[in-house]
Design a protein around this motif. Structure first.
Motif, PDB file in Angstrom:
ATOM      1  N   LYS A   1      -4.328   9.295 -10.925  1.00 41.76           N
ATOM      2  CA  LYS A   1      -2.993   9.495 -10.366  1.00 41.76           C
ATOM      3  C   LYS A   1      -2.278   8.165 -10.176  1.00 41.76           C
ATOM      4  CE  LYS A   1      -0.724  11.272  -6.211  1.00 41.76           C
ATOM      5  NZ  LYS A   1      -0.939  11.888  -4.881  1.00 41.76           N
ATOM      6  N   TYR A   2      -3.013   7.163  -9.709  1.00 37.07           N
ATOM      7  CA  TYR A   2      -2.405   5.848  -9.470  1.00 37.07           C
ATOM      8  C   TYR A   2      -1.799   5.293 -10.752  1.00 37.07           C
ATOM      9  CZ  TYR A   2      -2.037   0.903  -8.224  1.00 37.07           C
ATOM     10  OH  TYR A   2      -1.571  -0.361  -8.017  1.00 37.07           O
TER      11      TYR A   2
ATOM     12  N   SER B   1     -11.451  -0.404   4.304  1.00 37.82           N
ATOM     13  CA  SER B   1     -11.253   0.588   3.243  1.00 37.82           C
ATOM     14  C   SER B   1     -12.528   1.352   2.914  1.00 37.82           C
ATOM     15  CB  SER B   1     -10.719  -0.099   1.982  1.00 37.82           C
ATOM     16  OG  SER B   1     -11.689  -0.978   1.434  1.00 37.82           O
TER      17      SER B   1
ATOM     18  N   GLU C   1     -11.387   9.681   5.706  1.00 41.73           N
ATOM     19  CA  GLU C   1     -10.624   9.975   4.495  1.00 41.73           C
ATOM     20  C   GLU C   1      -9.134  10.187   4.748  1.00 41.73           C
ATOM     21  OE1 GLU C   1      -9.568  10.257   0.716  1.00 41.73           O
ATOM     22  OE2 GLU C   1     -11.560   9.659   1.429  1.00 41.73           O
ATOM     23  N   PRO C   2      -8.709  10.920   5.803  1.00 40.43           N
ATOM     24  CA  PRO C   2      -7.257  11.056   6.035  1.00 40.43           C
ATOM     25  C   PRO C   2      -6.565   9.713   6.257  1.00 40.43           C
ATOM     26  CG  PRO C   2      -8.465  12.681   7.309  1.00 40.43           C
ATOM     27  CD  PRO C   2      -9.488  11.734   6.762  1.00 40.43           C
TER      28      PRO C   2
ATOM     29  N   ALA D   1      -6.357   7.957   2.895  1.00 37.00           N
ATOM     30  CA  ALA D   1      -5.298   8.537   2.072  1.00 37.00           C
ATOM     31  C   ALA D   1      -3.932   8.007   2.504  1.00 37.00           C
ATOM     32  CB  ALA D   1      -5.334  10.057   2.175  1.00 37.00           C
ATOM     33  N   TYR D   2      -3.720   7.894   3.814  1.00 37.17           N
ATOM     34  CA  TYR D   2      -2.475   7.330   4.336  1.00 37.17           C
ATOM     35  C   TYR D   2      -2.286   5.890   3.874  1.00 37.17           C
ATOM     36  CZ  TYR D   2       0.560   5.214   7.940  1.00 37.17           C
ATOM     37  OH  TYR D   2       1.531   4.507   8.596  1.00 37.17           O
TER      38      TYR D   2
ATOM     39  N   ARG E   1      -3.697   4.460   1.201  1.00 39.73           N
ATOM     40  CA  ARG E   1      -3.496   4.450  -0.248  1.00 39.73           C
ATOM     41  C   ARG E   1      -2.075   4.847  -0.628  1.00 39.73           C
ATOM     42  NH1 ARG E   1      -9.109   7.526  -1.975  1.00 39.73           N
ATOM     43  NH2 ARG E   1     -10.471   5.672  -2.058  1.00 39.73           N
ATOM     44  N   ASP E   2      -1.541   5.856   0.051  1.00 40.47           N
ATOM     45  CA  ASP E   2      -0.175   6.293  -0.257  1.00 40.47           C
ATOM     46  C   ASP E   2       0.824   5.179   0.034  1.00 40.47           C
ATOM     47  OD1 ASP E   2      -1.091   8.743  -1.058  1.00 40.47           O
ATOM     48  OD2 ASP E   2      -0.615   9.773   0.823  1.00 40.47           O
TER      49      ASP E   2
ATOM     50  N   GLN F   1       0.417   2.612  -2.667  1.00 43.96           N
ATOM     51  CA  GLN F   1       0.937   3.116  -3.939  1.00 43.96           C
ATOM     52  C   GLN F   1       2.458   3.044  -3.977  1.00 43.96           C
ATOM     53  OE1 GLN F   1      -0.880   6.639  -5.998  1.00 43.96           O
ATOM     54  NE2 GLN F   1       1.102   7.559  -5.582  1.00 43.96           N
TER      55      GLN F   1
END
Length: 362
Positions: A19-20, A220, A225-226, A229-230, A232-233, A236
């Motif tokens: 996705k990245y 990291s 995981e939540p 994900a925050y 990483r978003d 990104q």
């Protein structure tokens, strides 16, 4: 039948890689390829652009053309993708150690140091104007202590009596926000993006004695995981805006080369340049979001890091800062640093079970 298979491969290759890659690299690169394609189809490389011919040619799309464009996008994206870190550093202001680069960096740092000082001076001037206005109010008295003084100033500014200061208040808040994007003077970078990121590098976790740059890789690997994900978003979003700025600047250079001798057509260069400017400003906002994410992760998950490193849980912030002074030395690979590890009895129950002897079956 070969064309559809090529199209399908080009469309799905990015998603298979990740996705990245698809979002950060494929989409911006597609813009660059399409922009270059429009210049070619408009005969911009052979003379003045021919809009009539361009319009006719754009109605003649075929599956093979789409396939080749997507394939070109994918191949170019593969070569551009490894440059992401270098691109971020370039826009931050890390321009190398050559004499020319150092000279450019020195000029830009001097510019931003002066700008930061002007912002601070202007904020101080507005604060003085606001204080002078309050001192003419009946609530003011010379024998007020500092805490009461500031409380009364806030009450005064909230009242209708301070409506004439509205322009000053708006200007002060805007200038203060711009000034807060700068790190301390000795740490100022040549670009706005660099200054925004460096400010968070310097302040994130400092209240606990943690260094964001040193601990980021460790966080990291241990955060829930939540939270990951925050993080990483946020990263990104920063990488996407930086890549959009980069490809827009490339499109600007290509357009300039194609239209250099075409008179007023050269103004078309302002289109990709304007997009690069918008993307750069978006990157600054994304850097604020990313820095906030890093700061929040440190606030919430630092005890998870301590536990995974086998460190004792600090009893208060003073003890935490003392522990972290040694921890930062260890994580910077300083072999003389020492720290105290948590005893087995202080481990969480899930960890202690690993050392508990099993019962015999009778």
């Amino acid at each position: 039948m070969a064309a559809p298979s090529i199209t399908d491969a080009a469309l799905t290759a990015g998603s298979k890689i990740g996705k990245y890659f698809s979002i950060v690299t494929m989409v911006p690169t597609l813009f660059l390829v399409l922009w270059t394609y429009l210049l070619i189809k408009g005969d911009a490389w052979h003379g003045e652009p021919n809009l009539k011919a361009l319009g006719v040619r754009l109605t003649e799309w075929s599956i093979p053309q789409v396939a080749w464009l997507l394939l070109a996008t994918f191949v170019l994206a593969l070569f551009v993708h490894p440059l992401q870190f270098a691109t971020v550093q370039l826009l931050e202001g890390y321009w190398g150690s050559s004499r020319l680069a150092l000279g450019a960096m020195r000029l830009r740092v001097a510019h931003h140091r002066k700008r930061a000082q002007r912002l601070a001076d202007r904020v101080d001037e507005l604060d003085v104007l606001i204080e002078e206005s309050f001192e003419s109010h009946p609530a003011y008295s010379e024998d007020l202590d500092e805490e009461t003084y500031h409380q009364l100033v806030d009450e005064y500014l909230d009242s209708d009596s301070a409506n004439h200061l509205l322009a000053h208040l708006v200007a002060r808040d805007a200038l203060q926000a711009s000034h807060e994007r700068y790190p301390v003077g000795r740490r100022i970078m040549p670009t706005r993006l660099g200054n925004t990121l460096r400010r968070y590098e310097d302040v994130a976790g400092v209240q606990y004695g943690l260094e964001a740059i040193t601990t980021a890789p460790h966080f990291s690997l241990v955060i829930p995981e939540p939270h990951l994900a925050y993080l990483r978003d946020s990263r990104q979003l920063l990488d996407t805006t930086v890549r959009l700025c980069f490809v827009s600047l490339l499109a600007t250079l290509i357009t300039f080369a194609a239209l250099l001798t075409d008179g007023l057509w050269l103004l078309v260069t302002l289109v990709p340049y304007g997009l690069a400017y918008l993307a750069y400003r978006a990157a600054i906002a994304a850097a604020d979001e990313y820095g906030t994410a890093v700061s929040t992760i440190i606030d919430l998950d630092r005890f998870v890091l301590y536990e995974r490193l086998g460190l004792p849980r600090p009893r208060d912030t003073d003890e935490e800062r003392r522990y972290n002074a040694q921890l930062m030395s260890l994580l910077r690979w300083e072999t003389t640093a020492t720290t105290r590890y948590a005893s087995l009895s202080n481990e969480p129950s899930s960890s202690r079970q690993l050392y508990r002897p099993t019962k015999r079956i009778r």
